[in-house]
Design an enzyme around this catalytic site. Structure first.
Site, PDB file in Angstrom:
ATOM      1  N   ASP A  16       1.756   3.944   2.916  1.00  0.00           N
ATOM      2  CA  ASP A  16       0.736   4.780   2.296  1.00  0.00           C
ATOM      3  C   ASP A  16       1.366   5.929   1.502  1.00  0.00           C
ATOM      4  O   ASP A  16       1.667   5.782   0.331  1.00  0.00           O
ATOM      5  CB  ASP A  16      -0.232   5.280   3.360  1.00  0.00           C
ATOM      6  N   ASP A  17       1.543   7.082   2.139  1.00  0.00           N
ATOM      7  CA  ASP A  17       2.130   8.276   1.511  1.00  0.00           C
ATOM      8  C   ASP A  17       3.250   8.784   2.420  1.00  0.00           C
ATOM      9  O   ASP A  17       3.099   9.800   3.114  1.00  0.00           O
ATOM     10  CB  ASP A  17       1.063   9.355   1.326  1.00  0.00           C
ATOM     11  N   HIS A  42       0.874  -1.182   0.000  1.00  0.00           N
ATOM     12  CA  HIS A  42       0.000   0.000   0.000  1.00  0.00           C
ATOM     13  C   HIS A  42       0.904   1.223   0.000  1.00  0.00           C
ATOM     14  O   HIS A  42       1.282   1.754   1.043  1.00  0.00           O
ATOM     15  CB  HIS A  42      -0.907  -0.025   1.231  1.00  0.00           C
ATOM     16  N   HIS A  60      -9.406   0.851  -1.705  1.00  0.00           N
ATOM     17  CA  HIS A  60      -9.432   1.495  -0.401  1.00  0.00           C
ATOM     18  C   HIS A  60     -10.865   1.430   0.142  1.00  0.00           C
ATOM     19  O   HIS A  60     -11.815   1.790  -0.573  1.00  0.00           O
ATOM     20  CB  HIS A  60      -9.045   2.966  -0.520  1.00  0.00           C
ATOM     21  N   GLU A  91     -11.456   3.311   5.598  1.00  0.00           N
ATOM     22  CA  GLU A  91     -10.516   4.256   6.217  1.00  0.00           C
ATOM     23  C   GLU A  91     -11.333   5.355   6.895  1.00  0.00           C
ATOM     24  O   GLU A  91     -11.344   5.482   8.111  1.00  0.00           O
ATOM     25  CB  GLU A  91      -9.575   4.841   5.176  1.00  0.00           C
ATOM     26  N   HIS A 122       1.438   4.793  -2.407  1.00  0.00           N
ATOM     27  CA  HIS A 122       1.093   5.691  -3.510  1.00  0.00           C
ATOM     28  C   HIS A 122       2.361   6.391  -3.967  1.00  0.00           C
ATOM     29  O   HIS A 122       2.966   7.144  -3.199  1.00  0.00           O
ATOM     30  CB  HIS A 122       0.055   6.716  -3.056  1.00  0.00           C
TER      31      HIS A 122
END
Length: 351
Positions: free
Chosen positions: A291-292, A30, A210, A213, A32
């Site tokens: 994630d980011d 996961h 996704h 969340e 990005h």
């Protein structure tokens, strides 16, 4: 580019959690790629492309990384992405992440990208894919990191736009393994994208999404039943539905959990109250991811360390999470066996 030397395994005589985590070969599922754009690289790319950013310095960008919601983050995320215009930009972005992943013993990465973020600004779909793919190929050859590329549809846009994006992707079918669903979750249920996912699955793309969340447990169930996904990205709010939890556990549906992201975006208010330990106790198939990471204060190892310290996870649980990441990946059984053998060796060294 300079030659990258093999990473040195941490010494087993150092008993710290950080050392143990660093020794674990792992997959990141996961991630990005646009969310790995560190401020320094953002300014360098913007300068060479003549793009004016809404920030005057690296320090001002970092100071803006205080979010009250997912949307607060997305506003900055999209502003940073505006700097990305040329094939070299997407190569440099991806290569910077892969170099970092290499230092953290990531052996396999499944990378999300958001084509609509770029095609909506006039960047050609092929420019994005070519830049990312060339970096992935170089990482396989020079760093030994395998990868898969997953194209995400932006859920705040309509399905017609997603269908056009899927059509564009067909020319790059050999380099894109799957489709996903990201961006603003509230008010954008998975069922909104029923047809594009149906067509993507029919074309042979793996489906992930996704869900759960900021959206409710119902969105997780909808992603499973309507979009027929093989993996849930995040999935925290699935815990609100006991029946859904039982189904996720029984079907062994992977959840790609992102602890530091959840804290940064106020999905949980404190890492010590993160539900990851409860997920494990309930028998859920949990993985840890970043994630980011450029925006959320940590790459994958920092996420492992954060939950280990806050939730009192031991080596057995950390090794389980690394093993889960391998099993939940899109790798074939032979490649998974190789990584599991590496994982067993790493764990054995620590006794």
């Amino acid at each position: 580019m300079s030659k990258i030397l093999p990473v040195r395994s941490p010494s087993a005589d150092n008993g710290s959690i950080a050392t143990f985590v660093a020794a674990l070969p792992k997959a990141e599922l996961h991630l990005h790629i646009e969310g790995t754009l560190e401020p320094e690289l953002m300014f360098a790319i913007a300068a060479r492309n003549g793009v004016r950013l809404p920030y005057s310095s690296v320090e001002e960008v970092r100071a803006a990384y205080e979010f009250s919601s997912l949307q607060d983050f997305l506003d900055i995320y999209y502003a940073g992405a505006n700097a990305l215009l040329e094939l070299q930009d997407f190569y440099d972005l991806t290569w910077a992440y892969l170099e970092k992943a290499f230092t953290q013993n990531v052996r396999h990465a499944e990378i999300f990208f958001d084509p609509q973020t770029h095609t909506g600004r006039g960047v050609a779909f092929a420019t994005v894919v070519d830049g990312i793919s060339r970096a992935l190929d170089d990482a396989q050859a020079r760093l030994g990191i395998s990868s898969r590329l997953i194209m995400c549809f932006l859920r705040h846009l309509d399905e017609a736009d997603a269908l056009r994006t899927l059509d564009e992707a067909m020319a790059c079918r050999d380099r894109i393994a799957g489709v996903g669903l990201d961006s603003s979750e509230r008010g954008n249920p998975p069922g909104k994208f029923r047809e594009v996912f149906r067509r993507a699955r029919a074309a042979g793309f793996i489906a992930v999404a996704h869900a759960g969340e900021e959206g409710p447990a119902e969105y997780v169930r909808e992603a499973l039943d309507v979009l027929e996904v093989v993996r849930i990205d995040h999935g925290n709010n699935a815990l609100d539905d006991a029946g859904l939890v039982a189904e996720l556990a029984q079907r062994r549906i992977p959840l790609t959990v992102c602890p530091l992201s959840n804290v940064k975006l106020r999905v949980v208010d404190d890492i010590a109250r993160h539900p990851l330990k409860r997920m494990l106790d309930l028998g859920l198939f949990v993985t840890v991811n970043s994630d980011d990471p450029a925006y959320f204060g940590g790459y994958v190892n920092e996420n492992y360390i954060a939950v280990a310290e806050a939730l009192d996870l031991g080596r057995t649980e950390l090794a389980q999470l690394a093993g889960n990441s391998i099993d939940a990946s899109l790798l074939d059984s032979e490649a998974k066996s190789v990584l599991h053998a590496e994982l067993d060796t790493a764990v054995h060294r620590f006794g």
